[in-house]
Design a protein around this motif. Sequence first.
Motif, PDB file in Angstrom:
ATOM      1  N   ASP A   8      59.720 -12.981  45.584  1.00 48.10           N
ATOM      2  CA  ASP A   8      59.019 -11.704  45.467  1.00 48.10           C
ATOM      3  C   ASP A   8      59.386 -11.042  44.144  1.00 48.10           C
ATOM      4  O   ASP A   8      60.537 -11.059  43.717  1.00 48.10           O
ATOM      5  N   ASP A   9      58.394 -10.435  43.494  1.00 46.42           N
ATOM      6  CA  ASP A   9      58.640  -9.778  42.207  1.00 46.42           C
ATOM      7  C   ASP A   9      59.582  -8.585  42.322  1.00 46.42           C
ATOM      8  O   ASP A   9      60.077  -8.091  41.306  1.00 46.42           O
ATOM      9  N   HIS A  10      59.826  -8.114  43.555  1.00 45.96           N
ATOM     10  CA  HIS A  10      60.774  -7.016  43.739  1.00 45.96           C
ATOM     11  C   HIS A  10      62.214  -7.472  43.524  1.00 45.96           C
ATOM     12  O   HIS A  10      63.115  -6.640  43.409  1.00 45.96           O
ATOM     13  N   TRP A  11      62.448  -8.793  43.491  1.00 47.41           N
ATOM     14  CA  TRP A  11      63.796  -9.316  43.381  1.00 47.41           C
ATOM     15  C   TRP A  11      63.933 -10.219  42.147  1.00 47.41           C
ATOM     16  O   TRP A  11      64.092 -11.439  42.271  1.00 47.41           O
ATOM     17  N   PRO A  12      63.888  -9.643  40.942  1.00 44.48           N
ATOM     18  CA  PRO A  12      64.012 -10.479  39.728  1.00 44.48           C
ATOM     19  C   PRO A  12      65.356 -11.189  39.628  1.00 44.48           C
ATOM     20  O   PRO A  12      65.448 -12.283  39.071  1.00 44.48           O
ATOM     21  N   GLY A  13      66.419 -10.596  40.168  1.00 45.00           N
ATOM     22  CA  GLY A  13      67.715 -11.246  40.151  1.00 45.00           C
ATOM     23  C   GLY A  13      67.709 -12.519  40.979  1.00 45.00           C
ATOM     24  O   GLY A  13      68.329 -13.528  40.606  1.00 45.00           O
ATOM     25  N   LEU A  14      67.031 -12.482  42.127  1.00 42.72           N
ATOM     26  CA  LEU A  14      66.887 -13.671  42.967  1.00 42.72           C
ATOM     27  C   LEU A  14      66.129 -14.759  42.214  1.00 42.72           C
ATOM     28  O   LEU A  14      66.484 -15.940  42.261  1.00 42.72           O
ATOM     29  N   CYS A  53      68.066 -10.571  54.645  1.00 38.33           N
ATOM     30  CA  CYS A  53      68.062  -9.282  53.958  1.00 38.33           C
ATOM     31  C   CYS A  53      69.311  -8.495  54.348  1.00 38.33           C
ATOM     32  O   CYS A  53      69.989  -8.817  55.331  1.00 38.33           O
ATOM     33  N   ARG A  54      69.599  -7.480  53.559  1.00 41.19           N
ATOM     34  CA  ARG A  54      70.636  -6.500  53.888  1.00 41.19           C
ATOM     35  C   ARG A  54      69.931  -5.166  53.992  1.00 41.19           C
ATOM     36  O   ARG A  54      69.293  -4.711  53.028  1.00 41.19           O
ATOM     37  N   ILE A  55      69.999  -4.525  55.145  1.00 44.47           N
ATOM     38  CA  ILE A  55      69.304  -3.269  55.361  1.00 44.47           C
ATOM     39  C   ILE A  55      70.292  -2.203  55.834  1.00 44.47           C
ATOM     40  O   ILE A  55      71.445  -2.500  56.155  1.00 44.47           O
ATOM     41  N   THR A  56      69.830  -0.968  55.876  1.00 42.65           N
ATOM     42  CA  THR A  56      70.632   0.136  56.404  1.00 42.65           C
ATOM     43  C   THR A  56      69.976   0.647  57.684  1.00 42.65           C
ATOM     44  O   THR A  56      68.839   1.134  57.648  1.00 42.65           O
ATOM     45  N   ASN A  57      70.647   0.489  58.787  1.00 46.27           N
ATOM     46  CA  ASN A  57      70.186   1.016  60.071  1.00 46.27           C
ATOM     47  C   ASN A  57      70.740   2.428  60.277  1.00 46.27           C
ATOM     48  O   ASN A  57      71.682   2.841  59.606  1.00 46.27           O
ATOM     49  N   TRP A  58      70.163   3.150  61.216  1.00 45.60           N
ATOM     50  CA  TRP A  58      70.696   4.474  61.521  1.00 45.60           C
ATOM     51  C   TRP A  58      70.557   4.759  63.017  1.00 45.60           C
ATOM     52  O   TRP A  58      69.742   4.160  63.710  1.00 45.60           O
ATOM     53  N   VAL A 111      80.332  -7.262  57.894  1.00 47.78           N
ATOM     54  CA  VAL A 111      79.432  -6.790  56.838  1.00 47.78           C
ATOM     55  C   VAL A 111      80.192  -6.687  55.511  1.00 47.78           C
ATOM     56  O   VAL A 111      79.682  -7.062  54.447  1.00 47.78           O
ATOM     57  N   ALA A 112      81.429  -6.194  55.581  1.00 50.80           N
ATOM     58  CA  ALA A 112      82.247  -6.087  54.366  1.00 50.80           C
ATOM     59  C   ALA A 112      82.506  -7.467  53.766  1.00 50.80           C
ATOM     60  O   ALA A 112      82.498  -7.638  52.539  1.00 50.80           O
ATOM     61  N   LEU A 113      82.710  -8.451  54.620  1.00 51.25           N
ATOM     62  CA  LEU A 113      82.918  -9.818  54.143  1.00 51.25           C
ATOM     63  C   LEU A 113      81.647 -10.359  53.490  1.00 51.25           C
ATOM     64  O   LEU A 113      81.700 -11.000  52.433  1.00 51.25           O
ATOM     65  N   MET A 114      80.519 -10.093  54.093  1.00 51.58           N
ATOM     66  CA  MET A 114      79.227 -10.513  53.528  1.00 51.58           C
ATOM     67  C   MET A 114      78.977  -9.798  52.197  1.00 51.58           C
ATOM     68  O   MET A 114      78.494 -10.416  51.231  1.00 51.58           O
ATOM     69  N   ASP A 115      79.313  -8.528  52.136  1.00 51.43           N
ATOM     70  CA  ASP A 115      79.128  -7.784  50.877  1.00 51.43           C
ATOM     71  C   ASP A 115      79.975  -8.351  49.760  1.00 51.43           C
ATOM     72  O   ASP A 115      79.553  -8.392  48.597  1.00 51.43           O
ATOM     73  N   ALA A 116      81.173  -8.798  50.090  1.00 54.39           N
ATOM     74  CA  ALA A 116      82.081  -9.333  49.072  1.00 54.39           C
ATOM     75  C   ALA A 116      81.580 -10.646  48.488  1.00 54.39           C
ATOM     76  O   ALA A 116      81.855 -10.964  47.334  1.00 54.39           O
ATOM     77  N   HIS A 117      80.808 -11.413  49.287  1.00 52.50           N
ATOM     78  CA  HIS A 117      80.389 -12.745  48.842  1.00 52.50           C
ATOM     79  C   HIS A 117      78.882 -12.856  48.585  1.00 52.50           C
ATOM     80  O   HIS A 117      78.453 -13.776  47.883  1.00 52.50           O
ATOM     81  N   ILE A 118      78.094 -11.963  49.164  1.00 49.96           N
ATOM     82  CA  ILE A 118      76.635 -12.090  49.036  1.00 49.96           C
ATOM     83  C   ILE A 118      76.021 -10.816  48.450  1.00 49.96           C
ATOM     84  O   ILE A 118      75.486 -10.819  47.355  1.00 49.96           O
ATOM     85  N   GLY A 119      76.088  -9.726  49.200  1.00 51.58           N
ATOM     86  CA  GLY A 119      75.506  -8.480  48.730  1.00 51.58           C
ATOM     87  C   GLY A 119      73.994  -8.444  48.876  1.00 51.58           C
ATOM     88  O   GLY A 119      73.369  -9.448  49.233  1.00 51.58           O
ATOM     89  N   PRO A 120      73.382  -7.293  48.604  1.00 49.38           N
ATOM     90  CA  PRO A 120      71.928  -7.173  48.737  1.00 49.38           C
ATOM     91  C   PRO A 120      71.191  -7.949  47.656  1.00 49.38           C
ATOM     92  O   PRO A 120      71.739  -8.205  46.580  1.00 49.38           O
ATOM     93  N   LYS A 121      69.963  -8.319  47.940  1.00 46.50           N
ATOM     94  CA  LYS A 121      69.116  -8.952  46.923  1.00 46.50           C
ATOM     95  C   LYS A 121      68.756  -7.922  45.867  1.00 46.50           C
ATOM     96  O   LYS A 121      68.703  -6.712  46.129  1.00 46.50           O
ATOM     97  N   TYR A 122      68.502  -8.376  44.664  1.00 48.46           N
ATOM     98  CA  TYR A 122      68.169  -7.429  43.600  1.00 48.46           C
ATOM     99  C   TYR A 122      67.182  -8.071  42.630  1.00 48.46           C
ATOM    100  O   TYR A 122      66.982  -9.278  42.657  1.00 48.46           O
TER     101      TYR A 122
END
Length: 262
Positions: A100-106, A185-190, A251-262
């Motif tokens: 997807d063009d929204h994720w140039p880093g990917l 994906c990495r999303i924010t739930n509430w 989630v913290a472990l995933m953030d340390a190794h993967i993180g959100p798409k960009y």
Amino acid sequence: MEFHSLETRQTALSLLRGGTRNADVARRLNVPLGTIGYWKHLDRATRGECPGSHDPDCPRCDGSPLDAEAYAYLLGLYLGDGHISHYSGHRVPNLMITCDDHWPGLMDSAERAMERVFPSNQVCRVRKVGCHNVKVYSMHLECLFPQHGPGRKHERAIALEGWQQEIVDDHPWEFLRGLIHSDGCRITNWTTRMVGGVKKRYEYPRYFFTNKSDDIRKLCTDTLTKVGVRWTVLARGSDPFNVSVARKDSVALMDAHIGPKY
């Protein structure tokens, strides 16, 4: 999607066959560089001159070196949302990852991984509506991705060969990153809670991996378990297509190794 005339394409191929660099042809004809690279691949494949059609470099065929870290990531991308195509009239198949063009880093990550896994083959980007297809042509695609077969992945059995599992065991986070980047994906739930009679909103991050294949989801969850990530399966209707990671430490472990798409 932008279309180019047959005359423009023929002019480009004439220049390319004469040795003009892709970038120079793109500037001269005002055509995207990725499109020029794609035309060149198709032309060379049709004439049997694509590097993959005769290049013997293949880790499975002749023991050539394989960048295992890049392969683990590319394997995750392929299993999640990749496709190997055999177009009619083309002698050389291609591996395509749609980004997807929204994720140039990917897109950049997919391209780099292909270049590292197939160092003798040129990687190109083909522009589509809202996305780009990152592609590489090689006669050895099925050597490196034996999961390829007729029909959709979720309609057939998917299992890693022993040499592939060894690579995933050595580079589990790269494999997971490829899966998440393709079909996750990495999303924010509430949610809201009553605190002292006042309703308060709480937000928390969460990872999802969504895939219809039971086998591919199991590859994901088995690898998550090996790296210490706790996960659950959430159903979409009656179908358990979603793997969820929501516990704070995981989630913290995933953030340390993967993180959100960009």
